[in-house]
Design a protein around this motif. Sequence first.
Motif, PDB file in Angstrom:
ATOM      1  N   ILE A 134       0.864  -1.189   0.000  1.00 21.91           N
ATOM      2  CA  ILE A 134       0.000   0.000   0.000  1.00 21.91           C
ATOM      3  C   ILE A 134       0.897   1.233   0.000  1.00 21.91           C
ATOM      4  O   ILE A 134       0.612   2.228  -0.661  1.00 21.91           O
ATOM      5  N   HIS A 191       1.666   2.336  -3.222  1.00 24.04           N
ATOM      6  CA  HIS A 191       0.472   2.789  -3.943  1.00 24.04           C
ATOM      7  C   HIS A 191      -0.285   1.668  -4.644  1.00 24.04           C
ATOM      8  O   HIS A 191      -0.945   1.903  -5.646  1.00 24.04           O
ATOM      9  N   GLU A 192      -0.178   0.452  -4.157  1.00 24.79           N
ATOM     10  CA  GLU A 192      -1.031  -0.594  -4.703  1.00 24.79           C
ATOM     11  C   GLU A 192      -2.471  -0.278  -4.273  1.00 24.79           C
ATOM     12  O   GLU A 192      -2.702   0.148  -3.144  1.00 24.79           O
ATOM     13  N   SER A 193      -3.435  -0.484  -5.170  1.00 29.13           N
ATOM     14  CA  SER A 193      -4.806  -0.136  -4.798  1.00 29.13           C
ATOM     15  C   SER A 193      -5.341  -1.147  -3.797  1.00 29.13           C
ATOM     16  O   SER A 193      -4.864  -2.276  -3.692  1.00 29.13           O
ATOM     17  N   ILE A 194      -6.377  -0.722  -3.069  1.00 36.03           N
ATOM     18  CA  ILE A 194      -6.973  -1.606  -2.063  1.00 36.03           C
ATOM     19  C   ILE A 194      -7.495  -2.878  -2.719  1.00 36.03           C
ATOM     20  O   ILE A 194      -7.328  -3.981  -2.202  1.00 36.03           O
ATOM     21  N   LEU A 195      -8.109  -2.712  -3.902  1.00 34.14           N
ATOM     22  CA  LEU A 195      -8.689  -3.895  -4.537  1.00 34.14           C
ATOM     23  C   LEU A 195      -7.612  -4.837  -5.050  1.00 34.14           C
ATOM     24  O   LEU A 195      -7.773  -6.061  -4.992  1.00 34.14           O
ATOM     25  N   ASP A 196      -6.484  -4.294  -5.516  1.00 35.30           N
ATOM     26  CA  ASP A 196      -5.373  -5.172  -5.920  1.00 35.30           C
ATOM     27  C   ASP A 196      -4.813  -5.904  -4.707  1.00 35.30           C
ATOM     28  O   ASP A 196      -4.479  -7.091  -4.783  1.00 35.30           O
ATOM     29  N   THR A 197      -4.730  -5.181  -3.595  1.00 35.14           N
ATOM     30  CA  THR A 197      -4.267  -5.824  -2.364  1.00 35.14           C
ATOM     31  C   THR A 197      -5.214  -6.954  -1.991  1.00 35.14           C
ATOM     32  O   THR A 197      -4.785  -8.059  -1.632  1.00 35.14           O
ATOM     33  N   HIS A 240     -11.045   0.216   7.936  1.00 34.38           N
ATOM     34  CA  HIS A 240     -10.625   1.267   7.016  1.00 34.38           C
ATOM     35  C   HIS A 240     -11.322   2.572   7.382  1.00 34.38           C
ATOM     36  O   HIS A 240     -12.446   2.561   7.886  1.00 34.38           O
ATOM     37  N   VAL A 285     -15.557   0.349   2.383  1.00 36.81           N
ATOM     38  CA  VAL A 285     -14.385  -0.391   1.878  1.00 36.81           C
ATOM     39  C   VAL A 285     -14.475  -1.894   2.189  1.00 36.81           C
ATOM     40  O   VAL A 285     -14.217  -2.716   1.309  1.00 36.81           O
ATOM     41  N   ARG A 287     -16.574  -3.441  -0.443  1.00 37.05           N
ATOM     42  CA  ARG A 287     -15.917  -3.507  -1.765  1.00 37.05           C
ATOM     43  C   ARG A 287     -14.910  -4.645  -1.784  1.00 37.05           C
ATOM     44  O   ARG A 287     -14.764  -5.354  -2.781  1.00 37.05           O
ATOM     45  N   ARG A 310     -14.872  -8.856  -3.855  1.00 34.63           N
ATOM     46  CA  ARG A 310     -13.784  -9.448  -4.642  1.00 34.63           C
ATOM     47  C   ARG A 310     -13.208 -10.718  -4.037  1.00 34.63           C
ATOM     48  O   ARG A 310     -12.336 -11.329  -4.643  1.00 34.63           O
TER      49      ARG A 310
END
Length: 313
Positions: A82, A85-91, A107, A112, A115, A119
């Motif tokens: 993070i 800058h990895e996105s939350i959804l990629d994480t 969060h 969040v 969301r 996934r």
Amino acid sequence: MIGRDLLGIEDLDRGDIERILETAEHMLEVGRREVKKVPTLRGRTIVNLFFEPSTRTSTSFEIAGKRLSADVVNFSPASSSISKHESILDTARTLDAMDPDAVIVRHGVAGVPKRIADRLKAPVINAGDGAHEHPTQALLDLMTVMQAKGRIDGLSVAIVGDVVHSRVARSNIFGFLKMGAEVRVAGPPTMIPAAVETLGVKAYTSLSEALAGADVVMMLRIQLERLAGSLFPSVREYTATFGLDREKLRYAREDAIVMHPGPVNRGVELSHDLADERPSVILDQVRNGVALRMAVLYLLAGQPLAGERRGSW
Ligand code: NCD
């Protein structure tokens, strides 16, 4: 319940809440043993994903997972991608590929956890999202009141303070109403959401009126980190008007209990002695928090996932 998310109390019905509270009472016994461990979640992996600071919630989820023999992984954003800058959804997707059996998410932004849940195959437990919900806190509060009073139905509960910023207040409003209590909220007008009465509670700007006849007084922390502008003239004035001490507690029923989710701003919303001594049940809340989170983990992650994807609560 198996395989579902726990995103908010709003999604639960009374039967769900009763089942969780009953399971949590059984889990309390494990905490009293010399060896505080049962094999229920052996071989399961639980990920603690906390994007906001937390002491009791993250620790109690960790202890709860360990008492059930799960492997618990604490993922702290500062030391993860993070900060690259990895996105939350990629994480979330990355974590999902590691096949956890439950993911606990805190969060600062409402929605969040939902969301992320959309996934993930594993159940997601909301550990607090912005000013939206904090379902396990409300469940442990219900458990604590049930122990102290023997019932929730028909009780009168006053929630006092920074209601507008409080996910604890929102989840507790849903929880206590679903369990048959009467709920009042009180605070300066700037801290009471305009539409709060549409939830079925009564709003007060006078502490003495809100406390009259109350069986439970739940004090909220002044959320200094979430105050955009000043919502009250000074901390001193806030304490004088809405801070609870033994004298103001006399407005409530003689046998009223005092609750606080922690962390307490001592001497601000709650006097020092009430933070430590009866009728305050703050440490009971913490103790129950571990058992309650064991119950939630057991109910959500205690069986193999039946299908591809499961519903939300
Ligand atoms: C609460 C939170 O973070 O929402 N704390 C907690 O989980 N025990 C309340 C607060 O921070 O005031």
